[in-house]
Design a protein around this motif. Structure first.
Motif, PDB file in Angstrom:
ATOM      1  N   GLY A 115       3.047   1.356   7.667  1.00 21.61           N
ATOM      2  CA  GLY A 115       3.472   1.680   6.276  1.00 21.61           C
ATOM      3  C   GLY A 115       2.081   2.983   5.793  1.00 21.61           C
ATOM      4  O   GLY A 115       1.311   3.058   5.995  1.00 21.61           O
ATOM      5  N   ARG A 159     -11.383  -8.560   5.815  1.00 21.65           N
ATOM      6  CA  ARG A 159     -11.760  -7.274   4.423  1.00 21.65           C
ATOM      7  C   ARG A 159     -13.225  -7.172   4.991  1.00 21.65           C
ATOM      8  O   ARG A 159     -13.952  -7.723   4.983  1.00 21.65           O
ATOM      9  N   GLY A 186       1.436   8.076   6.494  1.00 24.33           N
ATOM     10  CA  GLY A 186       2.337   7.455   5.410  1.00 24.33           C
ATOM     11  C   GLY A 186       2.620   6.310   6.673  1.00 24.33           C
ATOM     12  O   GLY A 186       1.151   5.666   7.545  1.00 24.33           O
TER      13      GLY A 186
HETATM   14  N1  LIG Z   1      -9.600  -4.494   6.682  1.00 21.24           N
HETATM   15  C1  LIG Z   1     -10.297  -4.133   5.487  1.00 21.24           C
HETATM   16  N2  LIG Z   1     -11.032  -4.092   4.635  1.00 21.24           N
HETATM   17  C2  LIG Z   1     -10.901  -3.873   3.409  1.00 21.24           C
HETATM   18  N3  LIG Z   1     -10.771  -2.966   2.959  1.00 21.24           N
HETATM   19  C3  LIG Z   1      -9.656  -2.504   3.293  1.00 21.24           C
HETATM   20  C4  LIG Z   1      -9.253  -2.263   4.652  1.00 21.24           C
HETATM   21  N4  LIG Z   1      -7.977  -2.476   4.626  1.00 21.24           N
HETATM   22  C5  LIG Z   1      -7.527  -1.372   3.654  1.00 21.24           C
HETATM   23  N5  LIG Z   1      -8.985  -1.403   3.281  1.00 21.24           N
HETATM   24  C6  LIG Z   1      -8.624  -0.652   1.745  1.00 21.24           C
HETATM   25  O1  LIG Z   1      -7.098  -0.713   1.662  1.00 21.24           O
HETATM   26  C7  LIG Z   1      -6.878   0.840   1.033  1.00 21.24           C
HETATM   27  C8  LIG Z   1      -6.205   1.856   1.801  1.00 21.24           C
HETATM   28  O2  LIG Z   1      -6.724   2.005   3.258  1.00 21.24           O
HETATM   29  P1  LIG Z   1      -6.393   3.179   3.790  1.00 21.24           P
HETATM   30  O3  LIG Z   1      -6.744   3.583   2.797  1.00 21.24           O
HETATM   31  O4  LIG Z   1      -7.337   2.993   4.900  1.00 21.24           O
HETATM   32  O5  LIG Z   1      -4.667   3.163   3.962  1.00 21.24           O
HETATM   33  P2  LIG Z   1      -3.794   4.114   4.918  1.00 21.24           P
HETATM   34  O6  LIG Z   1      -2.778   3.427   5.514  1.00 21.24           O
HETATM   35  O7  LIG Z   1      -4.973   4.984   5.748  1.00 21.24           O
HETATM   36  O8  LIG Z   1      -3.056   4.990   3.859  1.00 21.24           O
HETATM   37  P3  LIG Z   1      -2.804   6.088   4.145  1.00 21.24           P
HETATM   38  O9  LIG Z   1      -0.936   6.311   4.768  1.00 21.24           O
HETATM   39  O10 LIG Z   1      -2.852   7.239   2.641  1.00 21.24           O
HETATM   40  O11 LIG Z   1      -3.521   7.868   4.936  1.00 21.24           O
HETATM   41  C9  LIG Z   1      -7.902   1.393   1.092  1.00 21.24           C
HETATM   42  O12 LIG Z   1      -8.869   1.220  -0.162  1.00 21.24           O
HETATM   43  C10 LIG Z   1      -8.739   0.797   1.510  1.00 21.24           C
HETATM   44  O13 LIG Z   1     -10.780   0.951   2.162  1.00 21.24           O
END
Ligand SMILES: Nc1ncnc2c1ncn2[C@@H]1O[C@H](COP(=O)(O)OP(=O)(O)OP(=O)(O)O)[C@@H](O)[C@H]1O
Ligand SMILES: C[C@H](N)[C@H](N)CCCCCC(=O)O
Ligand SMILES: [Mg+2]
Length: 233
Positions: free
Chosen positions: A13, A221, A135
């Motif tokens: 997602g 996290r 996405g």
């Molecule tokens: N394991 C984790 N520890 C800390 N923060 C996290 C972790 N996983 C995700 N996040 C945080 O959650 C938010 C969404 O994560 P991320 O930007 O990596 O998602 P994405 O799947 O790349 O989104 P997009 O579809 O927009 O590319 C960010 O602020 C990210 O730092």
């Protein structure tokens, strides 16, 4: 086992942790002495480079993980297709009166992959290329194509990132089944712990792992890339 030359980081997602995981993997491989190029070829919801909010963009996060500064050149080399609206890329492009072609996206990625010799062939000169998707696995990227079409055309193995929120198990298994149906090799699954979840991420990882052949690992996290998967990449 030979190091992988290139990997597509797919999401079950959006906002699920793909960029976090890609950056963690980039740092992990670089700490091991590997050369890594991390790409986010197509991104929506990206502010202008001179906007302070650009520092939070996927592009800026991936450049930082590679030890690269944010300049017009590095940004363009990482993310040539950037759209400002935080929408599916086809809709974000339409808001700017632009359109994206799958052929052009695939050709750009193929050229970047071809310009990097494989690590096993070229030793220290080789680079591993990580390509973050956009996405979820089947989010629309053009009027006709989804991210799955992009991955299919690149022919890369996938690392699937999912969360630990309620519903993540089904989202992950659906994405994994779709990858299987399309013959996309699955290197592993990372359960990136969601900020709000009713169970520990290990519970989610176990529920997925019992149903698939690929390895599944938890990324807590703020933690680094999981050891259990690092050796496979
Ligand atoms: N394991 C984790 N520890 C800390 N923060 C996290 C972790 N996983 C995700 N996040 C945080 O959650 C938010 C969404 O994560 P991320 O930007 O990596 O998602 P994405 O799947 O790349 O989104 P997009 O579809 O927009 O590319 C960010 O602020 C990210 O730092
Ligand atoms: C703006 C967001 N963070 C991503 N860049 C784009 C997510 C598109 C999701 C489209 C969908 O699958 O419904
Ligand atoms: Mg991202």
């Amino acid at each position: 086992m030979a190091a992988l030359r290139a990997l597509f980081i797919a999401g079950a997602g959006t906002e699920i942790g793909k960029t976090y995981v890609t950056a963690a993997l980039t740092r992990r491989l670089r700490d091991q002495g590997r050369a890594v190029t991390a790409l986010k070829p197509l991104a929506s919801g990206v502010p202008a480079i001179d906007d302070p909010a650009f520092a939070d963009s996927d592009t800026a996060i991936l450049l930082a993980a590679q030890g690269l500064p944010v300049t017009a050149e590095t940004v363009e080399a990482c993310s040539p297709w950037r759209f400002s609206a935080p929408l599916a890329p086809d809709q974000a492009a339409a808001r700017e009166g632009r359109a994206l072609s799958l052929d052009a996206l695939v050709a750009w990625c193929a050229a970047r992959l071809a310009s990097h010799p494989a690590p096993e062939d070229e030793g220290a000169d080789g680079k591993t290329v990580l390509v973050e998707g956009v996405g979820g696995l089947m989010s629309p990227i053009t009027a006709d194509a989804t991210g799955l079409d992009w991955l299919d055309r690149l022919g890369l193995p996938a690392l699937l990132v999912t969360g630990s929120y309620l519903g993540a198990i089904s989202h992950a298994l659906t994405a994994i089944e779709t990858l299987r149906a399309h013959g996309v090799p699955l290197v592993g699954v990372v359960v990136s712990e969601s900020a709000s979840a009713p169970t520990p991420p290990e519970t989610v990882a176990d529920a997925i792992a019992r149903r698939i052949a690929a390895p599944v690992a938890v990324l807590h996290r703020g933690a680094g890339f999981p050891d259990a998967l690092a050796g496979l990449i």
